[in-house]
Design a protein around this motif. Structure first.
Motif, PDB file in Angstrom:
ATOM      1  N   ARG A  96       2.584   3.451  10.225  1.00  0.00           N
ATOM      2  CA  ARG A  96       1.531   4.005   9.364  1.00  0.00           C
ATOM      3  C   ARG A  96       2.196   5.523   8.935  1.00  0.00           C
TER       4      ARG A  96
ATOM      5  N   TYR B  24       0.862  -0.867   6.103  1.00  0.00           N
ATOM      6  CA  TYR B  24       0.056  -2.174   6.004  1.00  0.00           C
ATOM      7  C   TYR B  24       1.277  -3.260   6.301  1.00  0.00           C
TER       8      TYR B  24
ATOM      9  N   TYR C  46       0.860  -1.039   0.037  1.00  0.00           N
ATOM     10  CA  TYR C  46      -0.021   0.155   0.033  1.00  0.00           C
ATOM     11  C   TYR C  46       0.882   1.378  -0.030  1.00  0.00           C
TER      12      TYR C  46
END
Length: 316
Positions: A193, A163, A145
């Motif tokens: 993240r 992710y 991602y």
């Protein structure tokens, strides 16, 4: 969905209590900038010029403003919010829409096509010029991602993922793998993240490490320079920093938009807080789940007030 539940789902941990955030941000906007925006624009809808939860923004040297929203449309506006009748989508968006936009040194739009493991570069008119990546994986040149991508003056690309893989990958101007760094965690140099990146005037790479509630700064070779931020709602503290951008001038400040605190916080490049703007709400000068921001050629900050389906322009 309430803000607290939304933050739980985004980062897999308990968010700061909503009451504490509301109390701490009740006076936001009174430090360092106007308490009210100088422009508010946007309406919810799927027609050209309307928005559905805008999630990323970029401003080019001509002050054309690019927005991507929850419908996967990339739309182009002037700095006053006038729709320029230009919009397009990425080739496929059934798996999800892009979540990062930036401008390369030639003035082209870099789109992080998050769910398709690639970076797409478009001309200002929406012509697809090239694609980087596209193979899912965690090996060199493979991606999961992709949250955000930036390009330096030498044409090197820095691609942030989260992710399965929490890292930054550096590619050369031809898209060839140079190196990557980072791992999941909360230690210095690790990430929870990555949401966005910005290249500073000193040439360093500033990283919004969202679920660690901090900013990390690296050289362009991946050496950690400094980090700052702890979870909280006071000045100098952060709650889910989702985007960051540098201002203009000889000594530009760094602006950070906080999803959790519904505000913008202004820092020196070294991490000293210079004040906050915003707070939770729906009236002008208040924000609801902001995702992004960008600074135009005049030094004004355009804040993507995502869950209010609008943009607020501020002097801060």
């Amino acid at each position: 969905m309430t803000p607290t539940r939304s933050l739980w789902s985004r980062c897999g941990r308990l968010a700061l209590p909503a009451l504490a955030v509301a109390l701490a941000t009740a006076l936001a906007g009174c430090h360092g900038g106007r308490s009210r925006p100088n422009l508010v624009w946007g309406k919810r809808g799927v027609q050209g010029g309307a928005l559905v939860k805008p999630r990323a923004i970029a401003i080019d040297p001509s002050d054309r403003l690019y927005l991507v929203d929850w419908t996967a449309r990339i739309q182009v506006y002037d700095r006053d919010g006038k729709f320029l009748d230009k919009s397009w989508t990425t080739p496929d968006y059934r798996n999800g829409r892009p979540s990062g936009l930036s401008i390369d040194p030639a003035g082209n739009l870099i789109v992080s096509d998050s769910h398709y493991h690639c970076v797409r570069i478009y001309s200002p008119d929406g012509e697809l010029l090239r694609t980087l990546g596209g193979t899912k994986g965690n090996g060199p040149g493979e991606f999961g991602y992709i949250a955000d991508t930036v390009c330096d003056a030498d044409g090197n690309f820095y691609i942030a993922e989260f992710y399965d893989t929490h890292r930054i990958t550096k590619l050369d101007r031809d898209g060839k793998f140079i190196k990557s760094w980072g791992a999941p965690g909360s230690d210095p140099g690790q990430f929870a993240r990555i949401r966005a990146m910005a290249l500073g005037p000193n040439g360093n790479l500033y990283v919004a490490d969202a679920c660690n509630h901090r900013i990390q700064v690296f050289t362009r070779d991946g050496e950690l320079v400094r980090l700052w931020g702890t979870a909280g709602s006071g000045e100098g503290e952060l709650s889910y920093p989702y985007d960051l951008a540098f201002g203009r001038g000889e000594k530009p400040s760094l602006y950070v938009v906080e999803y959790g605190n519904h505000r913008v916080q202004k820092f020196t490049p070294e991490g000293e807080s210079l004040g906050t703007w915003g707070g939770p709400g729906v009236e002008p000068g208040r924000l609801r789940g902001p995702w992004a921001l960008a600074v135009d050629s005049r030094g004004q900050v355009h804040v993507v007030d995502s869950e209010n389906d609008r943009i607020q322009r501020i002097d801060f």
